[in-house]
Design a protein around this motif. Structure first.
Motif, short mmCIF file in Angstrom:
data_model
loop_
_atom_site.label_atom_id
_atom_site.label_comp_id
_atom_site.label_asym_id
_atom_site.label_seq_id
_atom_site.Cartn_x
_atom_site.Cartn_y
_atom_site.Cartn_z
N ASN A 1 -11.10 -6.39 -11.18
CA ASN A 1 -11.80 -5.75 -11.31
C ASN A 1 -12.41 -7.39 -13.10
N LEU A 2 -11.31 -7.82 -13.21
CA LEU A 2 -11.11 -8.70 -14.28
C LEU A 2 -11.60 -9.92 -14.15
N ASN A 3 -11.76 -10.65 -13.49
CA ASN A 3 -12.50 -11.47 -12.86
C ASN A 3 -14.14 -11.18 -12.74
N ASP A 4 -14.36 -9.69 -11.68
CA ASP A 4 -15.82 -9.88 -11.66
C ASP A 4 -16.61 -9.61 -13.47
N GLU A 5 -15.51 -9.15 -14.17
CA GLU A 5 -16.14 -8.28 -15.61
C GLU A 5 -16.75 -10.02 -16.63
N SER B 1 19.69 6.00 2.35
CA SER B 1 18.95 4.95 1.89
C SER B 1 17.95 4.43 2.27
N ASN B 2 17.74 4.78 3.95
CA ASN B 2 16.35 4.34 4.12
C ASN B 2 15.78 5.63 3.77
N LEU B 3 15.05 6.76 3.53
CA LEU B 3 13.81 7.40 2.72
C LEU B 3 13.59 6.92 1.34
N GLN B 4 15.08 6.56 0.61
CA GLN B 4 14.77 5.73 -0.42
C GLN B 4 14.26 4.56 -0.27
N THR B 5 14.08 3.59 0.76
CA THR B 5 13.63 2.48 0.30
C THR B 5 12.34 2.50 1.11
N ARG B 6 11.65 3.43 1.86
CA ARG B 6 10.53 3.60 2.13
C ARG B 6 10.11 3.99 1.03
N ILE B 7 10.22 5.02 0.12
CA ILE B 7 9.72 5.61 -0.70
C ILE B 7 9.82 4.11 -1.79
N SER B 8 10.53 3.74 -2.09
CA SER B 8 10.13 2.42 -3.20
C SER B 8 9.12 1.71 -3.29
N PHE B 9 8.88 1.51 -1.15
CA PHE B 9 8.55 0.50 -0.89
C PHE B 9 7.08 0.86 -0.86
N LEU B 10 6.42 1.54 -0.32
CA LEU B 10 5.42 2.59 -0.65
C LEU B 10 4.60 2.50 -2.36
N GLN B 11 5.94 2.37 -2.68
CA GLN B 11 5.38 2.87 -4.53
C GLN B 11 5.29 1.42 -4.68
N ASN B 12 5.70 0.20 -4.02
CA ASN B 12 5.94 -1.07 -4.13
C ASN B 12 3.90 -1.32 -3.85
N VAL B 13 4.12 -0.83 -3.40
CA VAL B 13 2.76 -1.56 -2.28
C VAL B 13 1.76 -0.28 -3.13
N LEU B 14 2.01 0.13 -3.55
CA LEU B 14 0.96 0.32 -4.36
C LEU B 14 0.31 0.64 -5.66
N LYS B 15 1.42 -0.20 -6.51
CA LYS B 15 1.61 -0.70 -7.92
C LYS B 15 0.41 -2.00 -7.17
N HIS B 16 1.43 -3.10 -6.10
CA HIS B 16 0.55 -4.05 -6.21
C HIS B 16 -1.29 -3.98 -5.34
N ILE B 17 -1.42 -3.02 -4.87
CA ILE B 17 -3.00 -2.52 -4.24
C ILE B 17 -3.52 -2.47 -6.04
N ASP B 18 -2.67 -1.73 -7.49
CA ASP B 18 -3.56 -1.67 -8.35
C ASP B 18 -4.00 -2.73 -9.23
N GLU B 19 -2.69 -3.40 -8.94
CA GLU B 19 -2.72 -4.38 -9.44
C GLU B 19 -3.82 -5.61 -9.15
N THR B 20 -3.91 -5.67 -7.81
CA THR B 20 -4.89 -6.19 -7.29
C THR B 20 -6.33 -5.88 -7.45
N GLU B 21 -6.79 -4.74 -7.83
CA GLU B 21 -7.86 -3.92 -8.15
C GLU B 21 -8.40 -4.24 -9.45
N LYS B 22 -6.70 -3.90 -9.90
CA LYS B 22 -7.20 -4.33 -12.01
C LYS B 22 -7.94 -6.02 -11.68
N LEU B 23 -7.29 -6.87 -11.28
CA LEU B 23 -7.18 -8.38 -11.35
C LEU B 23 -9.36 -8.21 -10.70
#
Length: 178
Positions: free
Chosen positions: A171-175, A147-169
């Motif tokens: 880029n949209l604002n810059d455009e 459970s701890n291992l899975q939590t760490r993996i899903s947490f990192l995946q969520n962080v990566l997803k959040h970073i990607d969304e922030t970068e897209k936002l």
């Protein structure tokens, strides 16, 4: 001094018939040479053993110091548990590298918070590993570990997803401003 010389001469005269004047047999020198050669060969093995022992000690010291640098493995766990731990650990390290690679001034706070949270999850995992060593493998401990291992993996995946969304936002604002 003359008196001493006379005493010595007299001593040798008294011992004159007691000298060992027997001839050695013809094989005596051959046997002596063989024994001498055997003794020399034995001495050479002593140096070889000393060198081998030194090498073994040096290897032992080297292994001792290199093992301290490696992360602590699950020593008392089954093969399957060790394998699960190593697979998840590789995945987690890979995702951590991805998160660190995306570090920029815009998302630095997100990444720092994520790394802080990962430290907390890592310390929890170390406690679980300690429980595993102390109490042995049991279902609750194995489930907690996974459970701890899975939590760490899903947490990192969520962080990566959040970073990607922030970068897209961003880029949209810059455009839109162009």
């Amino acid at each position: 001094m003359k008196n001493e010389n006379e005493k010595l001469d007299q001593l040798f005269e008294n011992l004159e018939n007691q000298w060992d004047i027997h001839e050695m047999d013809s094989q005596h020198s051959n046997r002596f040479s063989e024994k001498l050669a055997l003794k020399k060969r034995k001495k050479n093995f002593g140096y070889i053993y000393a060198i081998a022992a030194s090498v073994v000690v040096m290897l032992g010291i080297a292994l001792l110091y290199t093992n301290n640098d490696k992360p602590k493995e699950l020593k008392f766990a089954s093969k399957e548990t060790k394998q699960t731990d190593s697979i998840f650990t590789v995945l987690i390290e890979h995702q951590l590298e991805q998160v660190k690679a995306k570090k920029s001034p815009e998302n630095e706070k997100i990444i720092n918070d994520a790394l802080q949270q990962m430290k907390s999850l890592d310390s929890d995992y170390e406690k679980i590993k300690h429980e595993l060593e102390v109490n042995g493998e049991s279902k609750p401990i194995i489930y907690a570990m996974i459970s701890n291992l899975q939590t760490r993996i899903s947490f990192l995946q969520n962080v990566l997803k959040h970073i990607d969304e922030t970068e897209k936002l961003k880029n949209l604002n810059d455009e839109k401003t162009i």
